[in-house]
Design an enzyme around this catalytic site. Structure first.
Site, PDB file in Angstrom:
ATOM      1  N   ALA A 114     -68.180 -13.787  76.523  1.00 23.03           N
ATOM      2  CA  ALA A 114     -69.510 -13.834  77.136  1.00 23.03           C
ATOM      3  C   ALA A 114     -69.467 -13.357  78.575  1.00 23.03           C
ATOM      4  O   ALA A 114     -69.121 -14.113  79.496  1.00 23.03           O
ATOM      5  CB  ALA A 114     -70.077 -15.250  77.049  1.00 23.03           C
ATOM      6  N   LEU A 115     -69.816 -12.073  78.767  1.00 20.42           N
ATOM      7  CA  LEU A 115     -69.840 -11.467  80.095  1.00 20.42           C
ATOM      8  C   LEU A 115     -71.275 -11.057  80.449  1.00 20.42           C
ATOM      9  O   LEU A 115     -71.789 -11.392  81.511  1.00 20.42           O
ATOM     10  CB  LEU A 115     -68.914 -10.230  80.089  1.00 20.42           C
ATOM     11  N   GLU A 354     -68.916  -2.570  75.237  1.00 21.32           N
ATOM     12  CA  GLU A 354     -67.613  -2.565  75.939  1.00 21.32           C
ATOM     13  C   GLU A 354     -67.539  -1.406  76.954  1.00 21.32           C
ATOM     14  O   GLU A 354     -66.482  -0.792  77.143  1.00 21.32           O
ATOM     15  CB  GLU A 354     -66.466  -2.578  74.942  1.00 21.32           C
TER      16      GLU A 354
END
Ligand code: CAA
Length: 372
Positions: A114-115, A354
């Site tokens: 979780a970013l 990503e």
């Protein structure tokens, strides 16, 4: 051997059910457990923590096979392997490895990372999710995270939150979260274009308490941890892109030999042949760049630039190859009766998550020029 195991499961179990999972958007829990039982959820995890104890090249070979079977399955696999296990193996304590890595590597639980937040994606340091240290060393977390792959089903999450907003990147800390505890909530699920069987949702923390021994690495080191983990993650997404591209390429080669127009197989026309040749070149180049990044990682060398080069090349190749596959299939490429329309939808995400293609270009150009 790991490539053979992955290929067998992908072709016998995953590919035949891919269309139905794509249609329903159901999470393929049984298949994920099967991948875990066969060592595919912790390929680089040492055997003492329940993994397969293999190297990054093995990871690429297995990911390509699973992605060629179904991209959504490979998304779940890549988050478990690269984003979850990899970060804890590099920065975690022995107890953290035994608890969190083992459960995921053995396929008993699902992990998440979780970013991203509703207002911060590429600009990850601008996160607002806040963790405040208490006198007893525990942290209290409040805030929202979005686009959490496997969020709806994850048991454990590697969470990034700011512990000192004034410090920017150096004020971010990584934490290990158990989703069965009080203060953790799941929000809306994302209705996605592709990789529909990989569940994605928002999550929210309301006075969620993290124990002092659930900090991953050092306080303030979280952003560096996230970036290092994403370097490895980008090898996973490059592999996924190669798998999708290979499936689209193979379906197209089979189709051009069968489909006839103007009295001959369409594959005999030069315009089709040129497309097939370009598809194959991009596919092989993507695979080799991905293997180069993985090999460097296995040698313990820095691979940030090579991972970004592989991810950028492979994701754009996958999108291009899937586009050509749809075009060559004509009307059948646009129909849900053939898998190429799914490859086309699935390929798109590899250019986004990503690190978008724009972020990969930024990373590569900064590395090449030393300028920013
Ligand atoms: N490895 C280790 N450390 C790194 C690093 C790397 N690859 N890249 C940067 N760092 C360190 C820097 O050395 C620096 O450390 P110090 O402060 O100690 O000097 C710190 O991190 C900050 O670096 P930058 O100044 O370069 O940071 P920046 O704000 O300019 O951002 C960026 C750089 C490349 C744009 C970065 O923010 C980035 O990669 N953004 C994209 C985020 C992303 O990929 N999000 C994907 C979400 S996760 C996901 O998609 C999962 C999923 O669903 C499957």
């Amino acid at each position: 051997m790991i490539q053979d195991v992955a290929r067998r499961i992908a072709q016998e179990r995953i590919a035949p059910s891919a269309e139905s999972f794509d249609r329903s958007g159901e999470f393929p829990l049984e298949n994920i457990r099967l991948l875990g039982e066969n060592g595919l959820m912790g390929i680089e995890v040492p055997t003492e923590y329940g993994g397969a104890g293999l190297d990054p090249v093995s990871y690429v070979l297995a990911m390509v096979e699973i992605a060629a079977g179904d991209a959504a399955h490979s998304t779940i696999m890549s988050v478990n392997n690269s984003l979850f296990c990899n970060g804890i193996l590099t920065h975690g304590t022995e107890a953290q490895k035994q608890t969190y890595v083992r459960a995921i590597a053995e396929g008993r639980e699902i992990g998440a990372f979780a970013l991203t937040e509703p207002q911060s994606g590429s600009d990850a340091t601008s996160m607002r999710c806040r963790a405040v240290r208490q006198d007893d060393g525990r942290f209290v977390v409040n805030g929202k995270k979005s686009w959490i792959t496997s969020g709806p089903v994850a048991r454990y999450i590697v969470l990034f939150a700011t512990t000192d907003p004034a410090q920017g990147a150096r004020g971010i800390t990584a934490f290990l979260v158990d989703t069965q505890r009080e203060g953790f909530h799941r929000g809306k699920t994302e209705p996605k274009l592709g990789i529909r069987a990989s569940a994605t949702c928002e999550i929210e923390f309301q006075d969620y308490v993290v124990q002092a021994d659930e900090v991953l690495g050092e306080v303030g080191q979280g952003f560096r941890i996230a970036m290092g983990v994403l370097d490895a993650g980008r090898i996973g997404i490059a592999s996924q892109a190669v798998g999708i591209a290979r499936a689209a390429f193979e379906a197209t080669v089979a189709y051009v030999k069968e489909r006839k127009a103007f009295g001959q197989p369409i594959g005999a026309f030069q315009m089709t042949q040129a497309k097939i040749a370009d598809m194959k070149c991009k596919l092989d180049a993507s695979l080799l760049l991905t293997l180069r990044a993985a090999w460097l990682k296995g040698q313990g060398k820095r691979f940030t630039n090579e991972a970004s080069i592989a991810k950028l090349t492979a994701s754009e190749a996958a999108m291009w190859i899937a586009h050509q596959a749809v075009q060559i299939h004509g009307g059948m490429g646009y129909s849900k009766e053939m898998p190429v329309e799914r490859y086309f939808r699935d390929a798109k995400i590899t250019e986004i998550y990503e690190g978008t293609s724009e972020i990969q270009r930024l990373v590569i150009a900064r590395n090449e020029t030393g300028l920013r």
